[in-house]
Each structure stands twice: as C-alpha cells, then as structure tokens.
Write a protein that holds these residues in place. Structure first.
Motif, short mmCIF file in Angstrom:
data_model
loop_
_atom_site.label_atom_id
_atom_site.label_comp_id
_atom_site.label_asym_id
_atom_site.label_seq_id
_atom_site.Cartn_x
_atom_site.Cartn_y
_atom_site.Cartn_z
N GLY A 36 0.68 -1.24 0.07
CA GLY A 36 -0.16 -0.05 -0.06
C GLY A 36 0.77 1.09 0.02
O GLY A 36 0.44 2.47 -0.38
N LYS A 37 1.98 1.18 0.24
CA LYS A 37 3.03 2.51 0.41
C LYS A 37 4.08 2.18 -0.59
O LYS A 37 5.05 2.99 -0.96
N GLY A 38 3.51 1.41 -1.82
CA GLY A 38 4.51 1.40 -2.89
C GLY A 38 5.72 0.80 -2.73
O GLY A 38 6.82 0.70 -3.67
N SER A 39 5.74 -0.22 -1.73
CA SER A 39 7.05 -1.13 -1.60
C SER A 39 6.38 -2.47 -1.34
O SER A 39 5.45 -2.81 -1.61
N ASP A 40 7.24 -3.44 -0.70
CA ASP A 40 7.07 -4.68 -0.40
C ASP A 40 8.29 -5.21 0.54
O ASP A 40 8.92 -4.55 1.24
N LEU A 41 7.78 -6.50 0.95
CA LEU A 41 8.75 -7.05 2.07
C LEU A 41 10.04 -7.01 1.58
O LEU A 41 10.23 -7.31 0.41
N VAL A 42 10.90 -7.41 2.53
CA VAL A 42 12.42 -7.20 2.10
C VAL A 42 12.73 -8.32 1.36
O VAL A 42 12.29 -9.70 2.03
N VAL A 43 13.47 -8.56 0.43
CA VAL A 43 14.10 -9.72 -0.43
C VAL A 43 15.47 -9.38 -0.15
O VAL A 43 16.13 -8.43 -0.25
N VAL A 44 16.37 -10.63 0.29
CA VAL A 44 17.83 -10.72 0.42
C VAL A 44 18.43 -11.49 -0.93
O VAL A 44 18.05 -12.57 -1.15
#
Length: 309
Positions: free
Chosen positions: A214-222
C-alpha cells in the motif's frame, strides 16, 4: 254382320269367318264388345263404326295402362323415398357434427391466438421494463465513471503533491529533496522502514505484505550478504519468538522469495528442510532467521528502491 272386338296389352289377331270377324289377344282378353250391324249400311259407314269402336277400346286400354303405370311409378317412388330417408337423416347428422366440429376448431384457433397475443404483449412489457432498467443503470454507470475520472485526476494531483512533499519536504530554506521518503532509512540504492507496533496492532505475514504494498514497497528480499546485514540491522528490538516478517515463505515444498526466486543456502545456515505451505520466515536481530506459522502476529520491514536525485 256380327263383329266381336277384343283388347289386350300387345297386339291383336283377327279371325274371319262367314260374316263374323273375331279379334283376340295373344296373351289375355281384358274385355270384349259385341256390336250387331245390318248389312244394309254402306261399307264406308260400317268402316267408320268399326274404327270408332276400336278407338274406344284402344283409348280405354291406354288409360288403364297409364293408370297402372302411374300407380306402379308412385309405388316405386314411395319405396325409393323410404330407402332414401335413412341416408338423408344420416347426412343431416353428419352435417351437424361437421358444423359443430368446425366451430370447435375455430374456437381453439381463436383461443390459441389470443393466448399468443397475450404472451407476446407480456413479453413486450417485460422487455420494455428491462430496457428502462438497463438505461437507468447505464446512466448511473456513466455518472460513476465521470466521478471516478474526476476523483482519479484529483488523486493523481494529490498523489503527485504528496510525492513531492514526501521526497522534498518544505523547510525554512525551501524544499530539500531526498532519495527516500520521510521516515524511511536510505541504504545504498534502497530505502527501508521497520514497523514495531504494540502487540494488538501487529500483523500476519499476508497483512504485513499488504501494508508494504500500500506504500509502493514490499517485504524485504535478500539477494546478497549486504542486504542480509541490512535486514538484521533494521530488526530492532526483536528476540526469542518476536521478530520481523520479510519476503520469504514456503511455497510448493520449497523456500521462495516473493519475487519468485528460490532461496540459496548461503543466506540461511543451517537451513531447515522445505516444510509444507503455510510457513513463513521472520528475522530476529543478532540471532538469524526462524520459520514460524504465517498466521502469527509479528512486526514487519518494508523495502523500496531509492529515488535518484
């Protein structure tokens, strides 16, 4: 001279004798008349008398035959009429039945067509009503589309203005633009933000991901050791069973990142075997990664690309 005259139905035969002439029928004699005439009469007068008598006999025979024929004809006509009477009655009954049947067929046809007309009228009315409803819906949808366009334009302006304010906040010296939104932490080419709410406001893995998106981002990917270190750095205040959701979960019997790539062993040692679906991974600061049920309520960390300024 003595003369005997006889009459029959067919032909006459005359027998002549001495001064006597006898006329007899071949089949039967119906009647006879005897006339005595004097020889003193002239021959011409005698011949006339004979003809007169013969004509009278012939006229009587003809009248009798005509009467008999008339009676026979009347009898035959009566018999014929008696034979025709049942047929006439039958014909009359059949005519009446035919007329009744014709009336019944006409009535059925009229009722059928009236029913068809009634059904067609009802169908027309239903279609008219449905058309009016569709027309009303079309007008409502047109108005909604116009409202959506207006709101979308306003939203785009508001979002654009929000983006400007978020990346370039106003100060006393004017606007100063940054690579990350206000409240986000820049790190190399990425921006991070961690959410550490109180327990009632923590989220499941799916809810946390929706919050980031919803904020134009996503959960962290490593995908590198540096990104793993960044994840550990922003896992502030985690310990034991309390950690931060990031973008790794079990899917199809394998560990997968939310970008569709598989997990490599170097980022998680020791790596547990791929579990059944429904398990997600959380980060515990200075401890590592742990597999827990995706429905647990945890904190979360979002990540997005930094803005080039």
């Amino acid at each position: 001279m003595t003369q005997i005259v006889g009459g029959s139905r067919h032909m006459l035969r005359q027998s002549k004798g001495e001064g006597v002439t006898v006329t007899m029928a071949e089949e039967e004699v119906n009647y006879a008349s005897v006339v005595f005439k004097s020889n003193k009469n002239p021959p011409t007068q005698a011949r006339k008398e004979e003809e007169t008598v013969y004509d009278e006999v012939k006229g009587q025979r003809k009248t009798t035959e005509e009467t008999a024929d008339t009676n026979a004809g009347l009898l035959l006509d009566k018999k014929a009429n008696n034979r025709r009477r049942p047929y006439q009655r039958l014909a009359c009954c059949l005519g009446i039945l035919y007329f009744i049947l014709l009336l019944g067929i006409i009535a059925v046809i009229v009722i059928y067509h009236q029913s068809k007309i009634t059904n067609l009228t009802t169908d027309v009315q239903n279609l008219t009503t449905r058309n009016q409803q569709l027309e009303t819906q079309r007008k409502n949808l047109t108005e909604q589309i116009q409202d959506m366009k207006t709101n979308w334009n306003k939203l785009n302006v508001s979002r654009g203005q929000w983006s400007i304010d978020a990346y370039c906040p106003k100060t006393n010296n004017g606007r100063q633009c940054k690579a990350c939104l206000n409240g986000w932490e820049p790190s190399r080419s990425n921006c991070y933000v961690y959410h550490n709410p109180d327990p009632p406001h923590r989220k499941t893995w799916e809810e946390a991901r929706e919050e980031c998106r919803g904020k134009g981002s996503d959960l962290v990917v490593v995908h590198s050791q540096e990104e793993k270190d960044e994840l550990n750095k922003y896992s502030v205040g985690s310990s034991g069973t309390v950690g931060y959701w990031f973008g790794l979960r079990a899917e199809g019997g394998r560990w997968k990142w939310i970008d569709g790539s598989d997990l490599t062993e170097s980022y998680w040692t020791p790596q547990p075997p791929p579990p059944a679906d429904g398990q997600c991974v959380m980060s515990v600061q200075n401890v590592g990664w742990r597999s827990v049920n995706c429905t647990e309520k945890q904190r979360w960390i979002c990540k997005m690309k930094a803005l080039s300024v």
